[in-house]
Design a protein around this motif. Structure first.
Motif, PDB file in Angstrom:
ATOM      1  N   TYR A 116       6.606   4.467   3.065  1.00  0.00           N
ATOM      2  CA  TYR A 116       5.850   4.844   1.877  1.00  0.00           C
ATOM      3  C   TYR A 116       5.483   3.607   1.067  1.00  0.00           C
ATOM      4  N   GLN A 117       6.486   2.748   0.807  1.00  0.00           N
ATOM      5  CA  GLN A 117       6.243   1.561  -0.014  1.00  0.00           C
ATOM      6  C   GLN A 117       5.230   0.630   0.648  1.00  0.00           C
ATOM      7  N   ARG A 118       5.323   0.461   1.960  1.00  0.00           N
ATOM      8  CA  ARG A 118       4.378  -0.405   2.670  1.00  0.00           C
ATOM      9  C   ARG A 118       2.963   0.159   2.587  1.00  0.00           C
ATOM     10  N   MET A 119       2.822   1.453   2.841  1.00  0.00           N
ATOM     11  CA  MET A 119       1.498   2.088   2.799  1.00  0.00           C
ATOM     12  C   MET A 119       0.944   2.108   1.377  1.00  0.00           C
ATOM     13  N   ARG A 120       1.798   2.352   0.404  1.00  0.00           N
ATOM     14  CA  ARG A 120       1.358   2.368  -0.994  1.00  0.00           C
ATOM     15  C   ARG A 120       0.852   0.994  -1.402  1.00  0.00           C
ATOM     16  N   SER A 121       1.528  -0.053  -0.937  1.00  0.00           N
ATOM     17  CA  SER A 121       1.103  -1.412  -1.225  1.00  0.00           C
ATOM     18  C   SER A 121      -0.288  -1.681  -0.653  1.00  0.00           C
ATOM     19  N   VAL A 122      -0.539  -1.201   0.548  1.00  0.00           N
ATOM     20  CA  VAL A 122      -1.857  -1.361   1.168  1.00  0.00           C
ATOM     21  C   VAL A 122      -2.914  -0.636   0.340  1.00  0.00           C
ATOM     22  N   LEU A 123      -2.621   0.597  -0.068  1.00  0.00           N
ATOM     23  CA  LEU A 123      -3.583   1.358  -0.877  1.00  0.00           C
ATOM     24  C   LEU A 123      -3.826   0.685  -2.225  1.00  0.00           C
ATOM     25  N   ASP A 124      -2.767   0.185  -2.852  1.00  0.00           N
ATOM     26  CA  ASP A 124      -2.922  -0.495  -4.136  1.00  0.00           C
ATOM     27  C   ASP A 124      -3.777  -1.752  -3.985  1.00  0.00           C
ATOM     28  N   ASP A 125      -3.563  -2.507  -2.901  1.00  0.00           N
ATOM     29  CA  ASP A 125      -4.377  -3.700  -2.646  1.00  0.00           C
ATOM     30  C   ASP A 125      -5.837  -3.327  -2.465  1.00  0.00           C
ATOM     31  N   GLN A 126      -6.092  -2.253  -1.724  1.00  0.00           N
ATOM     32  CA  GLN A 126      -7.471  -1.808  -1.503  1.00  0.00           C
ATOM     33  C   GLN A 126      -8.111  -1.394  -2.824  1.00  0.00           C
ATOM     34  N   TYR A 127      -7.356  -0.710  -3.674  1.00  0.00           N
ATOM     35  CA  TYR A 127      -7.880  -0.280  -4.974  1.00  0.00           C
ATOM     36  C   TYR A 127      -8.231  -1.487  -5.834  1.00  0.00           C
ATOM     37  N   ARG A 128      -7.290  -2.462  -5.884  1.00  0.00           N
ATOM     38  CA  ARG A 128      -7.535  -3.661  -6.693  1.00  0.00           C
ATOM     39  C   ARG A 128      -8.749  -4.425  -6.182  1.00  0.00           C
ATOM     40  N   THR A 129      -8.893  -4.537  -4.880  1.00  0.00           N
ATOM     41  CA  THR A 129     -10.026  -5.250  -4.296  1.00  0.00           C
ATOM     42  C   THR A 129     -11.329  -4.536  -4.622  1.00  0.00           C
ATOM     43  N   THR A 167       9.446   7.454   5.867  1.00  0.00           N
ATOM     44  CA  THR A 167      10.595   6.941   5.124  1.00  0.00           C
ATOM     45  C   THR A 167      10.108   6.284   3.838  1.00  0.00           C
ATOM     46  N   ILE A 168      11.051   5.976   2.962  1.00  0.00           N
ATOM     47  CA  ILE A 168      10.714   5.302   1.721  1.00  0.00           C
ATOM     48  C   ILE A 168      10.105   3.932   2.016  1.00  0.00           C
ATOM     49  N   LEU A 176       5.747  11.822   2.028  1.00  0.00           N
ATOM     50  CA  LEU A 176       7.096  11.410   1.672  1.00  0.00           C
ATOM     51  C   LEU A 176       7.928  12.629   1.291  1.00  0.00           C
ATOM     52  N   ALA A 177       7.355  13.515   0.500  1.00  0.00           N
ATOM     53  CA  ALA A 177       8.074  14.712   0.054  1.00  0.00           C
ATOM     54  C   ALA A 177       8.455  15.613   1.227  1.00  0.00           C
ATOM     55  N   ARG A 178       7.602  15.670   2.245  1.00  0.00           N
ATOM     56  CA  ARG A 178       7.898  16.504   3.419  1.00  0.00           C
ATOM     57  C   ARG A 178       8.846  15.821   4.395  1.00  0.00           C
ATOM     58  N   GLY A 179       9.165  14.555   4.144  1.00  0.00           N
ATOM     59  CA  GLY A 179      10.069  13.830   5.031  1.00  0.00           C
ATOM     60  C   GLY A 179       9.381  13.287   6.277  1.00  0.00           C
TER      61      GLY A 179
END
Length: 74
Positions: A49-62, A45-46, A39-42
């Motif tokens: 980023y939000q979609r991918m972060r949501s996937v990672l957060d779901d995987q972490y919670r699972t 897009t935001i 995201l920082a390197r462009g």
């Protein structure tokens, strides 16, 4: 040489709590670190980023709370 120790013991004289630098190429980045860097390197897009972060957060919670399930939509 201090106290009979050889100079081969790198970091022997560092006080406790002082971090020893690790070269960047030897550090492991977490998936979130990589995502933040992209995201920082462009590279993404935001919205991406939000979609991918949501996937990672779901995987972490699972992985860390398998007894807690995500609510299903009817």
């Amino acid at each position: 040489m201090c106290g009979g120790h050889s100079r081969g013991h790198f970091g022997h004289h560092l006080p406790m709590g002082i971090p020893v630098s690790v070269p960047v190429e030897e550090r492991r980045s977490s998936p979130v670190d990589v995502l933040n860097e992209r995201l920082a390197r462009g590279e993404i897009t935001i919205e991406e980023y939000q979609r991918m972060r949501s996937v990672l957060d779901d995987q972490y919670r699972t992985k860390h709370s398998p007894h807690i399930r995500k609510p299903t939509t009817a």
